[in-house]
Structure formats: C-alpha cells, structure tokens
Write a protein that holds these residues in place. Structure first.
Motif, PDB file in Angstrom:
ATOM      1  N   LYS A  52       0.832  -1.204   0.000  1.00  8.12           N
ATOM      2  CA  LYS A  52       0.000   0.000   0.000  1.00  8.12           C
ATOM      3  C   LYS A  52       0.867   1.254   0.000  1.00  8.12           C
ATOM      4  O   LYS A  52       0.545   2.223  -0.686  1.00  8.12           O
ATOM      5  CB  LYS A  52      -0.925   0.015   1.218  1.00  8.12           C
ATOM      6  CG  LYS A  52      -2.030  -0.997   1.174  1.00  8.12           C
ATOM      7  CD  LYS A  52      -2.849  -0.920   2.453  1.00  8.12           C
ATOM      8  CE  LYS A  52      -3.881  -2.017   2.508  1.00  8.12           C
ATOM      9  NZ  LYS A  52      -4.637  -1.980   3.772  1.00  8.12           N
ATOM     10  N   ILE A  64       0.893   4.202  -2.799  1.00  6.97           N
ATOM     11  CA  ILE A  64       0.761   5.609  -2.426  1.00  6.97           C
ATOM     12  C   ILE A  64       1.944   6.408  -2.966  1.00  6.97           C
ATOM     13  O   ILE A  64       1.790   7.545  -3.428  1.00  6.97           O
ATOM     14  CB  ILE A  64       0.634   5.745  -0.890  1.00  6.97           C
ATOM     15  CG1 ILE A  64      -0.744   5.274  -0.445  1.00  6.97           C
ATOM     16  CG2 ILE A  64       0.921   7.151  -0.413  1.00  6.97           C
ATOM     17  CD1 ILE A  64      -1.917   6.068  -0.999  1.00  6.97           C
ATOM     18  N   TYR A 119      -3.686   6.555   2.591  1.00  6.15           N
ATOM     19  CA  TYR A 119      -2.962   5.392   3.102  1.00  6.15           C
ATOM     20  C   TYR A 119      -3.511   4.956   4.459  1.00  6.15           C
ATOM     21  O   TYR A 119      -3.820   3.782   4.674  1.00  6.15           O
ATOM     22  CB  TYR A 119      -1.470   5.694   3.211  1.00  6.15           C
ATOM     23  CG  TYR A 119      -0.675   4.577   3.822  1.00  6.15           C
ATOM     24  CD1 TYR A 119      -0.369   3.439   3.075  1.00  6.15           C
ATOM     25  CD2 TYR A 119      -0.255   4.625   5.142  1.00  6.15           C
ATOM     26  CE1 TYR A 119       0.342   2.400   3.640  1.00  6.15           C
ATOM     27  CE2 TYR A 119       0.456   3.595   5.712  1.00  6.15           C
ATOM     28  CZ  TYR A 119       0.757   2.478   4.951  1.00  6.15           C
ATOM     29  OH  TYR A 119       1.447   1.445   5.501  1.00  6.15           O
TER      30      TYR A 119
END
Length: 129
Positions: A5, A9, A56
């Motif tokens: 993740k 991002i 996030y």
C-alpha cells in the motif's frame, strides 16, 4: 500488505509531483524555469503527501510514519531513476549525477519524509495512544 500500500501511495505521489513539475515548465512565470519547477514541486509536495497519507491511513494501516516515509522515499527515488531522469532530464541535457546530486532534490526528499512523519505524528499516533 502495508508495504505494498505504501508503494502504491508513493506511485500516486510521484505521478502528481511529476505532473506539477512538468506543467510548471509550460507556464513560465520566473526567468529560471528550472528553479520555478523545483519551487512548484516543493510547494505542491506538502498537500500532495498529506492527501496520500490520508488515503494510506484511511485504508486501515497504522504503520509508523518513519517506516512509511522510508518506503515512500525509496520508491520515489527508484521511480525517478527509472523514469524521470531518462525521459525528462537526460533528453534536455541533464544526467543522473546532476539530478541526484542537486541540493533541491534532497531538500524536496527531506520535505516529503518530514511531511509523512508529521502527518503520522499529528493524526495517527494520538489515536494509537
């Protein structure tokens, strides 16, 4: 999964950052357009990073801000080495050495890391306590 993740991002941050950097060349306000592009990137980096960190942490992660910052920064540097320098810098007479040894590059990198940590410190750490 949290690291993946963070990489996603970082790609988002890089796309927005390169877009603002490139667009600033097409709207010359200052005499030194390279300085203008770096200034534009530095100014837009903070809201860009804060939006990215909101996304996030909204996904449910609570990873420490410095760890997220390190993953994001390394990903941004890798994307710059693989895409930005060969396609946006070298064709206009620049080089890897010139790009990565520029003080503005490291100032913006430090700004990015500081913004990520500050977001975590102000918005996420209080929730963990």
């Amino acid at each position: 999964m949290k690291s993946i993740k963070a990489i996603i991002i970082a790609v988002f941050i890089w796309i927005v950052g390169v877009s603002f950097f490139t667009l600033s060349f097409y709207l010359p306000i200052l005499e030194n357009v390279e300085f203008q592009a770096n200034l534009t990137l530095a100014i837009t980096m903070i809201p860009n990073v804060w939006l990215a960190m909101y996304l996030y942490y909204h996904w449910g992660s609570n990873m420490h801000g410095l760890k997220v910052g390190a993953i994001v920064l390394l990903t941004l540097i890798l994307l710059d080495a693989l895409i930005t320098v060969p396609y946006l810098i070298i064709p206009y007479g620049g080089s890897y050495q010139e790009f990565f040894s520029a003080g503005s590059f490291w100032l913006i990198a430090g700004e990015c890391l500081a913004a990520i940590y500050l977001y975590w410190r102000l918005n996420i750490k209080p929730q963990l306590s």
